[in-house]
Structures are given as structure tokens and as C-alpha cells.
Design an enzyme around this catalytic site. Structure first.
Site, short mmCIF file in Angstrom:
data_model
loop_
_atom_site.label_atom_id
_atom_site.label_comp_id
_atom_site.label_asym_id
_atom_site.label_seq_id
_atom_site.Cartn_x
_atom_site.Cartn_y
_atom_site.Cartn_z
N ASP A 180 -11.82 -21.10 23.78
CA ASP A 180 -11.44 -22.44 24.24
C ASP A 180 -10.35 -22.38 25.30
O ASP A 180 -10.39 -23.13 26.27
CB ASP A 180 -10.98 -23.30 23.06
CG ASP A 180 -12.17 -23.89 22.32
OD1 ASP A 180 -13.08 -24.40 23.01
OD2 ASP A 180 -12.20 -23.82 21.09
N CYS A 194 -8.24 -14.01 18.70
CA CYS A 194 -9.45 -14.07 17.88
C CYS A 194 -10.64 -14.65 18.64
O CYS A 194 -11.69 -14.89 18.06
CB CYS A 194 -9.21 -14.85 16.59
SG CYS A 194 -8.83 -16.57 16.87
N HIS A 253 -21.98 -20.97 20.49
CA HIS A 253 -21.88 -20.44 19.13
C HIS A 253 -23.08 -19.56 18.76
O HIS A 253 -22.93 -18.63 17.98
CB HIS A 253 -21.62 -21.57 18.14
CG HIS A 253 -20.19 -21.99 18.16
ND1 HIS A 253 -19.76 -23.14 18.79
CD2 HIS A 253 -19.07 -21.38 17.71
CE1 HIS A 253 -18.44 -23.22 18.70
NE2 HIS A 253 -17.99 -22.18 18.05
N GLU A 257 -5.12 -22.44 21.86
CA GLU A 257 -6.38 -22.54 22.59
C GLU A 257 -6.39 -23.74 23.54
O GLU A 257 -7.39 -24.02 24.19
CB GLU A 257 -7.58 -22.57 21.64
CG GLU A 257 -7.47 -23.49 20.46
CD GLU A 257 -8.63 -23.34 19.47
OE1 GLU A 257 -9.63 -22.68 19.80
OE2 GLU A 257 -8.53 -23.93 18.38
C1 PEP Z 1 -11.74 -19.79 20.27
O1 PEP Z 1 -11.75 -20.90 20.77
O2 PEP Z 1 -11.45 -18.76 20.92
C2 PEP Z 1 -12.09 -19.60 18.85
C3 PEP Z 1 -11.95 -18.42 18.28
O3 PEP Z 1 -12.58 -20.67 18.18
P1 PEP Z 1 -14.10 -21.21 18.26
O4 PEP Z 1 -14.89 -20.19 19.04
O5 PEP Z 1 -14.57 -21.36 16.87
O6 PEP Z 1 -13.95 -22.50 18.99
MG MG Z 2 -11.83 -22.64 19.50
#
Ligand code: PEP
Ligand code: MG
Length: 754
Positions: free
Chosen positions: A627, A674, A362, A603
Site C-alpha cells: 500500500d 511485511c 491479492h 502504509e
Molecule cells: C501491504 O499493504 O503492504 C500489506 C502487507 O497489506 P495488504 O497487502 O494486506 O494490503
Molecule cells: Mg496493506
């Protein structure tokens, strides 16, 4: 044997440089196996040779002078086979090469084992015996185990030595230290080391501006800790037996003598600040205790560490606000949290270098959102020694330079100026629509929510919000936010973008996003209680969030709701029922709430194969490739050790996306992406070919991706995808797309990446 192994590894781990590490290895190995010679040959890849780098038993002046070509001699044979070679009489072996410099003609028994890290041979560990001797199974197993454990320590010692050299020889460095690309861009600046509170090991050295003051605050902190300890002892005397209470006396004794405090004071007088001086003293004492034979005494190492932490906590509470920010700050840390990132004003934040994590951590996503270059997973940097050093972070290639030479600096300054040209070009594109040359419109949405505060600047960008991570309002508090508070936060986002749609994703904590007030202890958090699983187990939390979202949209009606981590249709059905319940309640209460479009993230692999069943229940899909990639490839998105396996352009990932799109389209439902893949220009071209309807990404990637969309027709992208899927390896696919971008005049967008 286990004990000997443990001790050797520990000693090697604390060696200050490679030479000393190797010296410890050969000395200890010769002693513990009882042989005439123990030597290490390290591979010099540039010259294609193995070089005798340390020995006990051969002539010392042979070190550095005895070399074998990579396929020469028994040493070469060990490296080539990548397995142990155990020979009773080496001198009669056809591969044997005699090296006169070693004076070794007297030796017969030979056992060589390769030293391998991440699949690469670093060198060969050899033991020799004068007499004929075939080494036993146990000895072989011992050396193999030792070599496997030492590989990491050798790399680390090598890197530390190299860096130590760089630190002493300013402007000397031309070689890069390799990590993983975290966020694109080049940062040239000064290192500001961040460390978690009371993490002694991670405290940097720093020149004390006022040694007298440093000494004073150290003594005050020690006095305060002594007072605390006396207090604890008094309180505990009622409940603890006398032997246990003696521990407090021992601690007090340690703090009163000259050793811990006196040595720290000396170090302060020599120029280090109090925290750095304390780290050095504690580290040294801990090493002494850890090396002791007696297991009781060894345990005392943790007492000393504990004392150190107590003192440092006191010291840090003295000065937590007085952080030095450089005009161009490169944040460097073992691990960097969002909070630490926020401490540096954005205009001063040039780059980020993290010893842990990978491109989909993150922090890296945050860096991308901020448009700040980041390098992750640089495992071998001595973080504590870098404060104030000149650093270049190359977020494209994932490498860093400490104290770079003038030549290297020039090269990167040039790269930076090319980047600004690109930025100019991208600025022109910014005002144009996201439409392909064959007139297919691909809306580009924003991913927001991870950083509060940047939103104001991005309101005008993008066609709306494709992913608002609602975790942040939850992460920044001491308890779950209430309905009113959430409503206000969501309303702000909905208002800022109206009439463009804003996709609010329901709470997705768990995995690597833990709420401080809702701790979950799990062996395997990414396969555990996260995302919608938590929401459904706590309908009170989910319903509150839904009510807040629905109310926030009243009158604006640009809300879209998205559910994370859905893995079964049952989960989806329950969530839909709860959403209906929330809406029903609000209508009963007289609110004018419309039913928003509802979608799910794809995901989890199970959702890929149930797209059809899910499509009957939802209005849209958004593929969370961060994910999905980790679950499809069984590669932890935060683990730098396996980061090279984390490849979004893997044929399996592309096929999964293709399957989702075709099923969803068959049932008339649109699909977006996304995950970070959407913001990667080469991958965006692949997604265009996969018939994706829209993309959602960090604001910093919008213009780049728009350039791709405006340059390639959908039909062309489809043809390219067919070619890509003929290739079986992710790297080949990445290379193919990079070439296509180069040939199309978009070379500036090419990234190293996976
Ligand atoms: C993903 O898993 O691609 C996603 C957009 O969610 P996060 O990165 O918040 O897990
Ligand atoms: Mg995710």
C-alpha cells in the site's frame, strides 16, 4: 460526430482480426470525413518501417508493399513528431516521398495522425484529398480522437489474430504475449478457463463430449427460463403497465423462435458444448442489435444479453461440480478469485494467468504464498478460446505462450530444471539461521492467513508470523464471525507457532477486499473506508476481534497485535483505548490476559511523517510496502494499465523507508517490512542496507531471502544502498541490485519485476 465515433469503435472492437479491424477503420473514416483516401500504416518495429496495411482509395495491391523507413516521408514525420501533420499540398512538401505503387500522384491534401498506445507509436492514420485542401480543426480533432480510441482495439485485434493463428497452427508459436510478473516460476501446462457464474462473455469454447446431452440440457434450461418469465409476468401484471409487460412477451417470443435457440442447437451439433454455443449465438445477436441505427433497437441488445445470462445460470446450476482438472492445470481467467483458485487441488495447479490485476493484487500474493507461478494483466488474450490449450506462463518475465513451439518448450523445460537446482540449493539454506556474514541477525517471519490449509506445511518455517491477515475468516462467511469462533481460529495459529511470536493484524477490509455481507459502495475504495477506519467506526466489531485475540493468547503469550492503515495519531489513540478496554473487561471476567506488544503498519504516507509521534505510542512498526508504494506513487496496485509505474525500488519508496527506520530507531522501536517487497531478493538486499530489523514474507520466498541475508554483510548492503540512492530512476536501481546478485553468484534469484 460522437455517435459516429462510438459506432466505428464498436465495430472495430468486434472485428475478429487485425486485417478486418483496419479495413473497417479506413472504410468508415473515408465515408464519414468525405475524403478520397483513408489509409493506415502500421509500424513494423523489427524492420524499422511503416507498412501500408489497409486503404480505401489507393490501389489495393499496394497493401503490404508500400513501406517507409521510420523517418521517411510524411508518414515518418507524423510518427516522429507524435502529432498530427496537416498539409494543404503534400506534393510540394520537402518531406514528401512519392510511392508509385499507390498510384497516388493525383493527391494534394494530407492529414496524418499517429496511432499511439501506452506512449508507443503503433502506426499512422492518413487521409488524402485530390484537390488542395487544408483539413479543418474539427476533422483533425475527429481523427485524433478516433486514433486514440482505436489504439487499444488495434492491439487487441492484432493479439487475437495472432492467437487465432496460433490456435489453428499447433506448435507454432515462438512469440510471447506480454503481461506483468505476478509470482515467480515457470508453468508449463494446460489452460483451464475459469469464469464468474453467468458471465456470458467469459465462457470458453469446449468440445461437447455428448452433443445429444448438451442439446437436451440447453432445451431444458430454455424451458425453465420461459417458465420463470411467465411467472414474473404473472406476478408483475398487478403492478406494471401493459407496455412494460409486453417486454416479457417479447422475451418469450425470442425464446420460442428458431433464431436464438435454433442457432445454438446448430452450434452444439457442430461440436461446441451448450454454454459455449450459447455464448456465440448471443454474442452475434448482440452485435447485430448494437450496430442498429435506432436507439430503441440498440437497447434490445441488453435484453438479449440478459436472456443469455438467465439461460446460462440455469445451465451452470446443472453442472457446477463437474469441472475438468488437468494434471498440470494453468488457471486462466479475466479475473481469478481465491475461491476459484481453491477449486484446483494444489498438486495439479501449475500456474495462473489473469487478464486483469497486477503483481500486488491479492491473487498474485496468494500465488506467491502457494509458490505457484503467475502472470497478471495479460490484457489481450481471448480467454474464452483457450480451454485445454498448451500454455507456458513465465512468472519471472510476466509473459505467456499459447501453443508454444517445440523450441520454446525446450527452452522453458531447461529453465524449469535450473529452477529445481535452485530449489535444491535453497533447501540446504533452509536449515541455517538468517544471519549476515557480519553477524547481524535478521529474523524472517511469515505472511499467512490468505490461504487456509497451507499453514500446516509452513509451521516449521520462519521465525514466527509477521503478518496474519485476519480478513480471511471474515471473507469466508455469511456474517461477521463471533468471538468464540474467532478465538478458536487465532488460537490455532498461535499454538502452531508457539513460542515464536504471531502477529495478528486486525481486520483490514475495504479497498479490494469486500465482505459479501457488508457491502460498501464507493467511488474510490482505496482512499475510502478501509482498514482501521472501519474498525473504529464499528467498535463492536473491533472489540469482539480484540477480545478473541487476547483470549486466544492466554497461556501461550506469543500474541502480537498490529493495526492496518493508520493515518493519524488520533486513530491510534482510540484503538489503544479500545484495546485496553477489551483487556480490562477480560481481566474483570477472570482471564489471565497479558498486554501484547502492539504495533502499526506504516502504509499511508502521513504515517511516514509521523513515525516519531507514533513511536511514542507503539512497540514496533511494520512497513506495508504494497500500500505504501501505491499511495506514495499514486499508482493503483491492481491496475494493469499503470503497473509499470508501480515500483517498490523507487527512490521515493526507499527514502520513505529510510525516514521511518531512522525515526523509529531514534526512539528505540524496531521496524519490519511485511509487504511483498520483503520477499523480493533484490529489494531485500536494499532493505538490509536500510537497517531494517526483520522481514516478513510468503513462505515460498523465505529461503531465497535467507540466501541474500547470508551472502551480504550489513555494512556492504549499506554501501550498496548509498550507491542506489545516487541513481534517480527505479529501473536503474533494480538493474544495479540485479547485477550485484549476479556478481555474488546469486543470479538465480534475479527477477524482472518493478
Ligand atoms: C501491504 O499493504 O503492504 C500489506 C502487507 O497489506 P495488504 O497487502 O494486506 O494490503
Ligand atoms: Mg496493506
Amino acid at each position: 460526430m460522437l455517435e459516429i465515433l462510438r459506432r466505428i469503435v464498436q465495430e472495430v472492437n468486434s472485428a475478429p482480426d487485425l486485417d478486418q479491424a483496419l479495413q473497417i477503420i479506413v472504410r468508415r473514416v473515408r465515408e464519414s470525413v468525405g475524403v478520397d483516401v483513408a489509409s493506415v500504416y502500421l509500424k513494423d518495429a523489427d524492420r524499422g518501417k511503416y507498412v501500408l496495411s489497409a486503404t480505401e482509395g489507393l490501389r489495393k495491391d499496394a497493401v503490404g508493399n508500400v513501406r517507409f523507413y521510420l523517418h521517411e516521408g510524411l508518414v515518418g514525420m507524423v510518427g516522429e513528431r507524435e502529432e498530427p501533420v496537416n498539409i494543404e499540398d503534400a506534393s510540394t512538401h520537402p518531406r514528401y516521398r512519392f510511392a508509385s505503387e499507390t498510384g497516388e500522384q493525383r493527391f494534394h491534401g494530407f492529414l496524418g495522425v499517429p496511432i499511439i498506445q501506452h506512449g508507443k507509436v503503433l502506426g499512422v492514420l492518413v487521409i488524402r484529398q485530390k484537390e488542395l485542401r487544408r483539413f479543418g480543426d474539427e476533422e483533425e480533432a475527429f481523427l485524433v480522437t478516433l486514433a486514440a480510441q482505436l489504439a487499444g482495439a488495434i492491439t487487441h485485434a492484432g493479439a487475437s489474430g495472432q492467437i487465432a493463428h496460433a490456435l489453428q497452427t499447433p506448435e507454432a508459436v515462438t512469440t510471447a504475449i506480454q503481461g506483468i510478473p505476478g509470482a515467480p516460476g515457470v508453468a508449463i501446462g494446460q489452460a483451464m478457463v475459469v469464469y464468474p457464474p453467468a458471465n456470458l462473455e467469459a465462457i470458453p469454447d469446449r468440445v461437447a463430449a455428448d452433443p445429444g446431452h448438451e442439446e437436451q440440457i440447453l432445451l431444458a434450461a430454455v424451458a425453465a427460463v420461459r417458465e420463470d418469465l411467465r411467472d414474473y409476468a404473472r406476478r408483475m401484471s398487478a403492478v406494471l403497465p401493459a407496455e412494460e409487460l409486453a417486454l416479457f412477451d417479447a422475451w418469450l417470443l425470442m425464446l420460442s423462435g428458431d433464431s436464438l435457440v435454433g442457432e445454438t442447437v446448430e452450434r452444439i451439433r457442430a461440436g461446441n458444448w451448450a454454454q459455449g454455443a450459447l455464448r456465440e449465438t448471443i454474442g452475434q445477436h448482440v452485435r447485430v442489435f448494437e450496430a442498429m441505427e435506432d436507439s430503441y433497437l440498440r437497447e434490445r441488445a441488453s435484453d438479449i444479453r440478459d436472456l443469455g445470462r438467465r439461460i446460462v445460470t440455469r445451465l451452470q446450476s446443472e453442472r457446477s461440480s463437474a469441472r475438468m482438472v488437468y494434471p498440470k492445470t494453468v488457471l486462466v481467467g479475466e479475473e481469478i478469485s481465491a475461491g476459484q483458485l481453491a477449486e484446483v487441488p494444489l498438486e495439479n495447479l501449475a500456474g495462473i494467468v489473469s487478464a486483469s490485476g497486477s503483481s500486488s493484487s491479492h491473487v498474485a500474493i496468494l500465488a506467491q504464498a502457494l509458490g505457484v507461478p503467475a502472470v497478471m494483466g495479460v490484457q489481450d488474450i481471448p480467454v474464452g478460446r483457450l480451454e485445454g490449450r498448451q500454455v507456458i506462463a513465465d512468472g519471472y518475465r510476466g509473459s505467456i505462450y499459447i501453443n508454444p513451439s517445440a523450441l520454446v518448450r525446450e527452452e522453458f523445460l531447461l529453465l524449469q530444471s535450473q529452477e529445481s537446482e535452485l530449489t535444491e540449493k535453497l533447501r540446504e539454506i533452509s536449515a541455517q539461521p538468517s544471519v549476515t556474514p557480519d553477524d547481524v541477525s535478521i529474523p524472517l517471519y511469515l505472511n499467512i492467513g490468505l490461504v487456509s490449509g497451507v499453514e500446516a506445511e509452513v509451521h516449521s518455517e520462519g521465525d514466527g508470523v509477521g503478518l496474519y491477515r485476519t480478513e480471511v475468516p471474515f471473507l469466508m462467511r455469511e456474517n461477521f464471525p463471533g468471538e468464540e469462533e474467532q478465538m478458536r481460529i487465532y488460537r490455532k495459529a498461535l499454538e502452531a507457532f508457539a513460542p515464536r511470536p504471531v502477529t495478528l493484524r486486525t481486520l483490514d477490509v475495504g479497498g479490494d477486499k469486500m465482505l459479501p455481507y457488508f457491502p460498501v459502495q464507493e467511488e474510490n475504495p482505496f482512499l475510502g473506508w478501509r482498514g482501521i477506519r472501519i474498525s473504529l467506526d464499528h467498535p463492536e466489531i473491533f472489540l469482539t476481534q480484540m477480545r478473541a485475540m487476547l483470549r486466544a493468547s492466554v497461556g501461550l503469550n506469543n500474541l502480537t497485535v498490529m493495526l492496518p492503515m493508520v493515518s493519524t495519531v488520533t486513530e491510534l489513540d482510540i484503538a489503544l483505548t479500545l484495546i485496553n478496554q477489551a483487556r480490562g473487561e477480560l481481566i474483570e471476567e477472570g482471564e489471565q490476559v497479558l498486554r501484547p506488544p502492539i504495533g502499526i503498519m506504516i502504509e499511508v504516507p502521513s504515517a511516514v511523517y509521523q513515525t516519531g509521534a507514533m513511536a511514542k505510542r507503539v512497540d514496533f512498526f511494520s512497513i506495508g510496502t504494497n500500500d505504501l508504494t501505491q499511495y506514495l506513487l499514486a499508482v493503483d496496485r491492481n491496475n494493469s494499465r499503470v503497473a509499470s509505474l508501480y515500483q517498490t525500488l523507487h527512490p521515493a519508496v526507499l527514502s520513505a523507508i529510510r525516514q521511518v527506520v531512522s525515526e523509529a530507531h531514534r526512539l528505540g522501536k524496531p521496524v519490519s517490512v511485511c509487504g511483498e517487497m520483503a520477499g523480493d531478493p533484490a529489494a531485500a538486499l536494499a532493505l538490509l542496507g536500510l537497517d531494517i530489523d526483520s522481514l516478513s514474507m510468503s513462505v515460498s520466498n523465505i529461503a531465497r531471502v535467507k540466501w541474500v541475508i547470508r551472502s551480504f554483510a550489513r555494512s556492504e548492503a549499506r554501501d550498496l544502498l548509498e550507491q542506489a540512492l545516487q541513481l534517480e530512476e527505479p529501473r536503474a536501481i533494480r538493474e544495479m541490485y540485479n547485477n550485484v546478485l549476479e556478481q555474488g553468484g546469486l543470479g538465480g534469484l534475479v527477477r524482472a519485476g518493478n
